[in-house]
Design a protein around this motif. Structure first.
Motif, PDB file in Angstrom:
ATOM      1  N   ASP A 237       0.835  -1.168  -0.065  1.00 51.56           N
ATOM      2  CA  ASP A 237       0.003   0.176   0.087  1.00 51.56           C
ATOM      3  C   ASP A 237       0.798   1.282  -0.038  1.00 51.56           C
ATOM      4  O   ASP A 237       0.462   2.351   0.132  1.00 51.56           O
ATOM      5  CB  ASP A 237      -0.941   0.263   1.383  1.00 51.56           C
ATOM      6  N   THR A 238       2.046   1.009  -0.225  1.00 54.13           N
ATOM      7  CA  THR A 238       2.993   2.335  -0.222  1.00 54.13           C
ATOM      8  C   THR A 238       3.780   2.538  -1.462  1.00 54.13           C
ATOM      9  O   THR A 238       3.617   3.696  -2.024  1.00 54.13           O
ATOM     10  CB  THR A 238       4.164   2.152   0.883  1.00 54.13           C
ATOM     11  N   VAL A 239       4.355   1.789  -1.973  1.00 59.15           N
ATOM     12  CA  VAL A 239       5.001   1.742  -3.254  1.00 59.15           C
ATOM     13  C   VAL A 239       4.143   1.294  -4.581  1.00 59.15           C
ATOM     14  O   VAL A 239       3.500   0.294  -4.662  1.00 59.15           O
ATOM     15  CB  VAL A 239       6.204   0.866  -3.446  1.00 59.15           C
ATOM     16  N   LYS A 240       3.668   2.081  -5.265  1.00 60.61           N
ATOM     17  CA  LYS A 240       2.873   2.231  -6.313  1.00 60.61           C
ATOM     18  C   LYS A 240       3.588   2.117  -7.801  1.00 60.61           C
ATOM     19  O   LYS A 240       4.499   2.791  -7.792  1.00 60.61           O
ATOM     20  CB  LYS A 240       1.890   3.392  -6.330  1.00 60.61           C
ATOM     21  N   GLY A 241       2.916   1.190  -8.741  1.00 62.60           N
ATOM     22  CA  GLY A 241       3.492   1.182  -9.969  1.00 62.60           C
ATOM     23  C   GLY A 241       3.162  -0.136 -10.747  1.00 62.60           C
ATOM     24  O   GLY A 241       2.807  -0.880  -9.967  1.00 62.60           O
ATOM     25  N   GLU A 242       3.330  -0.251 -11.996  1.00 62.55           N
ATOM     26  CA  GLU A 242       2.658  -1.627 -12.627  1.00 62.55           C
ATOM     27  C   GLU A 242       4.129  -2.382 -12.694  1.00 62.55           C
ATOM     28  O   GLU A 242       4.152  -3.429 -12.582  1.00 62.55           O
ATOM     29  CB  GLU A 242       2.448  -1.207 -14.070  1.00 62.55           C
ATOM     30  N   HIS A 243       5.445  -1.910 -12.848  1.00 61.33           N
ATOM     31  CA  HIS A 243       6.597  -2.522 -12.912  1.00 61.33           C
ATOM     32  C   HIS A 243       7.485  -1.845 -11.567  1.00 61.33           C
ATOM     33  O   HIS A 243       8.236  -0.780 -11.732  1.00 61.33           O
ATOM     34  CB  HIS A 243       7.199  -2.116 -14.139  1.00 61.33           C
ATOM     35  N   ILE A 244       7.632  -2.622 -10.732  1.00 61.93           N
ATOM     36  CA  ILE A 244       8.593  -2.089  -9.544  1.00 61.93           C
ATOM     37  C   ILE A 244       9.746  -2.957  -9.513  1.00 61.93           C
ATOM     38  O   ILE A 244       9.913  -4.454  -9.665  1.00 61.93           O
ATOM     39  CB  ILE A 244       7.751  -2.705  -7.957  1.00 61.93           C
ATOM     40  N   LEU A 245      10.892  -2.071  -9.444  1.00 60.65           N
ATOM     41  CA  LEU A 245      12.453  -2.813  -9.228  1.00 60.65           C
ATOM     42  C   LEU A 245      12.690  -2.756  -7.742  1.00 60.65           C
ATOM     43  O   LEU A 245      12.901  -1.779  -7.294  1.00 60.65           O
ATOM     44  CB  LEU A 245      13.303  -2.317 -10.052  1.00 60.65           C
TER      45      LEU A 245
ATOM     46  N   TYR B  40       0.201  -4.862  -7.492  1.00 53.58           N
ATOM     47  CA  TYR B  40       1.407  -4.984  -8.664  1.00 53.58           C
ATOM     48  C   TYR B  40       1.175  -6.087  -9.591  1.00 53.58           C
ATOM     49  O   TYR B  40       0.658  -7.142  -9.441  1.00 53.58           O
ATOM     50  CB  TYR B  40       2.526  -5.227  -7.532  1.00 53.58           C
ATOM     51  N   LYS B  41       1.504  -5.650 -10.940  1.00 55.87           N
ATOM     52  CA  LYS B  41       1.491  -6.618 -11.937  1.00 55.87           C
ATOM     53  C   LYS B  41       2.672  -7.320 -11.893  1.00 55.87           C
ATOM     54  O   LYS B  41       2.830  -8.606 -12.471  1.00 55.87           O
ATOM     55  CB  LYS B  41       1.219  -5.781 -13.209  1.00 55.87           C
ATOM     56  N   ASN B  42       3.959  -6.410 -11.898  1.00 58.24           N
ATOM     57  CA  ASN B  42       5.228  -7.026 -11.979  1.00 58.24           C
ATOM     58  C   ASN B  42       6.487  -6.579 -11.007  1.00 58.24           C
ATOM     59  O   ASN B  42       6.356  -5.289 -11.092  1.00 58.24           O
ATOM     60  CB  ASN B  42       5.843  -6.787 -13.533  1.00 58.24           C
ATOM     61  N   ILE B  43       6.916  -7.189 -10.421  1.00 59.93           N
ATOM     62  CA  ILE B  43       7.825  -7.152  -9.328  1.00 59.93           C
ATOM     63  C   ILE B  43       9.346  -7.719  -9.952  1.00 59.93           C
ATOM     64  O   ILE B  43       9.362  -8.927 -10.258  1.00 59.93           O
ATOM     65  CB  ILE B  43       7.666  -7.509  -7.829  1.00 59.93           C
ATOM     66  N   HIS B  44      10.308  -6.873 -10.383  1.00 60.16           N
ATOM     67  CA  HIS B  44      11.605  -7.344 -10.778  1.00 60.16           C
ATOM     68  C   HIS B  44      12.558  -6.932  -9.624  1.00 60.16           C
ATOM     69  O   HIS B  44      12.165  -6.269  -8.862  1.00 60.16           O
ATOM     70  CB  HIS B  44      11.831  -6.399 -12.016  1.00 60.16           C
ATOM     71  N   THR B  45      13.490  -7.630  -9.750  1.00 61.07           N
ATOM     72  CA  THR B  45      14.626  -7.600  -8.688  1.00 61.07           C
ATOM     73  C   THR B  45      16.008  -7.589  -9.447  1.00 61.07           C
ATOM     74  O   THR B  45      16.015  -7.919 -10.643  1.00 61.07           O
ATOM     75  CB  THR B  45      14.815  -8.914  -7.831  1.00 61.07           C
ATOM     76  N   CYS B  46      17.014  -6.945  -8.921  1.00 61.30           N
ATOM     77  CA  CYS B  46      18.246  -6.683  -9.095  1.00 61.30           C
ATOM     78  C   CYS B  46      19.247  -6.771  -8.062  1.00 61.30           C
ATOM     79  O   CYS B  46      19.039  -6.257  -6.899  1.00 61.30           O
ATOM     80  CB  CYS B  46      18.666  -5.666 -10.337  1.00 61.30           C
ATOM     81  N   THR B  47      20.416  -7.411  -8.277  1.00 59.30           N
ATOM     82  CA  THR B  47      21.652  -7.412  -7.291  1.00 59.30           C
ATOM     83  C   THR B  47      22.829  -6.939  -7.966  1.00 59.30           C
ATOM     84  O   THR B  47      22.949  -7.307  -9.232  1.00 59.30           O
ATOM     85  CB  THR B  47      21.684  -8.408  -6.578  1.00 59.30           C
ATOM     86  N   ILE B  48      23.730  -6.406  -7.409  1.00 62.40           N
ATOM     87  CA  ILE B  48      25.266  -6.415  -8.035  1.00 62.40           C
ATOM     88  C   ILE B  48      25.719  -7.672  -8.108  1.00 62.40           C
ATOM     89  O   ILE B  48      26.226  -8.033  -9.121  1.00 62.40           O
ATOM     90  CB  ILE B  48      25.991  -5.367  -7.317  1.00 62.40           C
ATOM     91  N   CYS B  49      25.753  -8.510  -6.996  1.00 73.03           N
ATOM     92  CA  CYS B  49      26.225  -9.772  -7.253  1.00 73.03           C
ATOM     93  C   CYS B  49      25.352 -11.001  -7.056  1.00 73.03           C
ATOM     94  O   CYS B  49      24.291 -10.591  -5.817  1.00 73.03           O
ATOM     95  CB  CYS B  49      27.303  -9.845  -6.057  1.00 73.03           C
ATOM     96  N   VAL B  50      25.506 -12.137  -7.302  1.00 73.42           N
ATOM     97  CA  VAL B  50      24.872 -13.274  -6.885  1.00 73.42           C
ATOM     98  C   VAL B  50      25.783 -14.495  -6.545  1.00 73.42           C
ATOM     99  O   VAL B  50      26.881 -14.649  -7.343  1.00 73.42           O
ATOM    100  CB  VAL B  50      23.886 -13.718  -8.238  1.00 73.42           C
ATOM    101  N   LYS B  51      25.368 -15.033  -5.633  1.00 71.85           N
ATOM    102  CA  LYS B  51      26.238 -16.459  -5.101  1.00 71.85           C
ATOM    103  C   LYS B  51      25.617 -17.877  -5.855  1.00 71.85           C
ATOM    104  O   LYS B  51      24.307 -17.395  -6.141  1.00 71.85           O
ATOM    105  CB  LYS B  51      26.426 -16.520  -3.597  1.00 71.85           C
TER     106      LYS B  51
END
Length: 166
Positions: free
Chosen positions: A83-91, A120-131
């Motif tokens: 209920d805080t962050v709004k948008g169709e595509h959240i990163l 939300y319709k799409n929640i995307h994620t990103c990181t600098i590093c992955v193990k």
């Protein structure tokens, strides 16, 4: 038991990795509406990504899942929910997907049903590093690191001895 090695990432590395992530997002044709940086490690890259992609809606989510290099329960101290962050595509941005618990937790929180008329319709994620053994592979990431490496980002440089700082 495997010895843990320190993997120090410089500011120049961060800039290069953020550039890669932004280029990958642009190539994907996904139009990000808002960015949610996970505190603490995801805040700096979240702002850098927002600046490069021209995104004005940047939020923070305060949580912690590490205590002295060992895993622990996820503690939320600043909540950003559906209920805080709004948008169709959240990163959702973090510095690393180590075990993947934090990103998985946040994505589940953002997908919870809400009384708001939109979802939300799409929640995307990103990181600098992955193990390699992470349980959560982000949508985008810049570099793979080994499971036995403790990654030290430049905003964590105060945890290094002065001679080891970059």
């Amino acid at each position: 038991m495997t010895d843990i090695k320190h993997h120090v990432i410089s500011w120049n590395d961060v800039v290069k990795h953020v550039d890669k992530i932004c280029n990958d997002i642009i190539k994907s044709d996904v139009e990000i509406d808002a960015i949610l940086g996970l505190s603490r490690g995801g805040l700096v890259p979240a702002v850098m990504i927002a600046n490069q992609l021209g995104i004005d809606e940047v939020y923070s989510y305060g949580l912690r899942s590490y205590s002295n290099k060992t895993g622990g329960d996820i503690k939320t101290y600043q909540l950003a929910g559906s209920d805080t962050v709004k948008g169709e595509h959240i990163l959702v941005v973090d510095d690393i997907s180590d075990r993947g618990e934090t990103l998985g937790y946040v994505k589940r929180q953002l997908c919870k049903p809400t009384h708001m008329p939109w979802v939300y319709k799409n929640i995307h994620t990103c990181t600098i590093c992955v193990k390699p053994k992470t349980d959560f592979l982000p949508t985008w990431h810049a570099v793979d690191v080994e499971d036995n490496e403790w990654v030290i980002f430049p905003w964590e440089a105060d945890s290094l001895k002065p001679k080891d700082r970059i």
